[in-house]
Enzyme design. Structure first.
Site, PDB file in Angstrom:
ATOM      1  CG  ASP A 124      -2.034   0.983   1.197  1.00  0.00           C
ATOM      2  OD1 ASP A 124      -1.752   2.187   1.044  1.00  0.00           O
ATOM      3  OD2 ASP A 124      -3.199   0.565   1.309  1.00  0.00           O
ATOM      4  CG  HIS A 147      -6.734  -2.566   3.594  1.00  0.00           C
ATOM      5  ND1 HIS A 147      -5.982  -1.459   3.299  1.00  0.00           N
ATOM      6  CD2 HIS A 147      -7.974  -2.312   3.119  1.00  0.00           C
ATOM      7  CE1 HIS A 147      -6.743  -0.560   2.674  1.00  0.00           C
ATOM      8  NE2 HIS A 147      -7.958  -1.059   2.553  1.00  0.00           N
ATOM      9  CG  ASN A 205     -12.480  -0.422   4.416  1.00  0.00           C
ATOM     10  OD1 ASN A 205     -12.785  -0.907   5.502  1.00  0.00           O
ATOM     11  ND2 ASN A 205     -11.369   0.271   4.238  1.00  0.00           N
ATOM     12  CD  GLN A 264     -14.999  -0.253  -1.993  1.00  0.00           C
ATOM     13  OE1 GLN A 264     -16.183  -0.396  -1.702  1.00  0.00           O
ATOM     14  NE2 GLN A 264     -14.394  -0.950  -2.931  1.00  0.00           N
ATOM     15  CG  HIS A 282      -8.830  -2.917  -1.823  1.00  0.00           C
ATOM     16  ND1 HIS A 282      -9.753  -2.198  -2.536  1.00  0.00           N
ATOM     17  CD2 HIS A 282      -8.618  -2.210  -0.689  1.00  0.00           C
ATOM     18  CE1 HIS A 282     -10.078  -1.105  -1.881  1.00  0.00           C
ATOM     19  NE2 HIS A 282      -9.410  -1.093  -0.746  1.00  0.00           N
TER      20      HIS A 282
END
Ligand code: AMP
Ligand code: ZN
Length: 136
Positions: free
Chosen positions: A32, A103, A88, A95, A101
């Site tokens: 990230d 995390h 999210n 989000q 995705h």
């Protein structure tokens, strides 16, 4: 299937460079760019799904299996003390990128991050009302 103008479609499929940690025919895992902690990674399916609601069941299962593998790798290599999985769906849930995705956030004792919520104090009646609403 990719979606035009979706940045995570482009990253997942290698059209935009990223700090890639893993790739197979279905997924790419990247670091990230705005990490909550050292090693904060994102699991991205190569096919576009905006969120969990749209994600095909099989991919959802595969994504969780990959999350388990990546959690072990990150923990072993970074020597973190724990790991949060965060996923999210929808603006209200935080989000910001509309491509599914997961995390993976390595946690270190005393890292000062706060991935928590303020617990409510519902009565038994309130809990029962929610239970009924969900099940009816
Ligand atoms: P979410 O708020 O769950 O949609 O998370 C989106 C995440 O994507 C955030 O943690 C961002 O820091 C991260 N992010 C956004 N753009 C990029 C990018 N180009 N490369 C890597 N991470 C990104
Ligand atoms: Zn996409």
């Amino acid at each position: 299937m990719r979606k035009e103008d979706c940045i995570f479609c482009k990253i997942a499929n290698g059209e935009i460079p990223s700090k890639s940690l893993y790739e197979d025919e279905k997924f790419r895992v990247i670091l990230d760019l705005g990490p909550a902690a050292k090693g904060h990674s994102l699991i991205l399916p190569k096919d576009h799904a905006a969120n969990l609601y749209e994600l095909p069941e099989k991919l959802a299962g595969d994504a969780m299996i990959l999350a388990k593998k990546m959690a072990s790798l990150l923990t072993e290599k970074l020597n973190c003390d724990g790991i949060n999985l965060v996923q999210n769906n929808g603006e209200a849930a935080g989000q910001t990128v509309e491509h599914f995705h997961i995390h993976l956030i390595p946690r270190y004792k005393g890292d000062g991050q706060n991935i928590n919520w303020v617990p409510g104090k519902p009565s038994q009646e309130e809990l029962e009302a929610v239970r009924k609403q969900i099940l009816e």
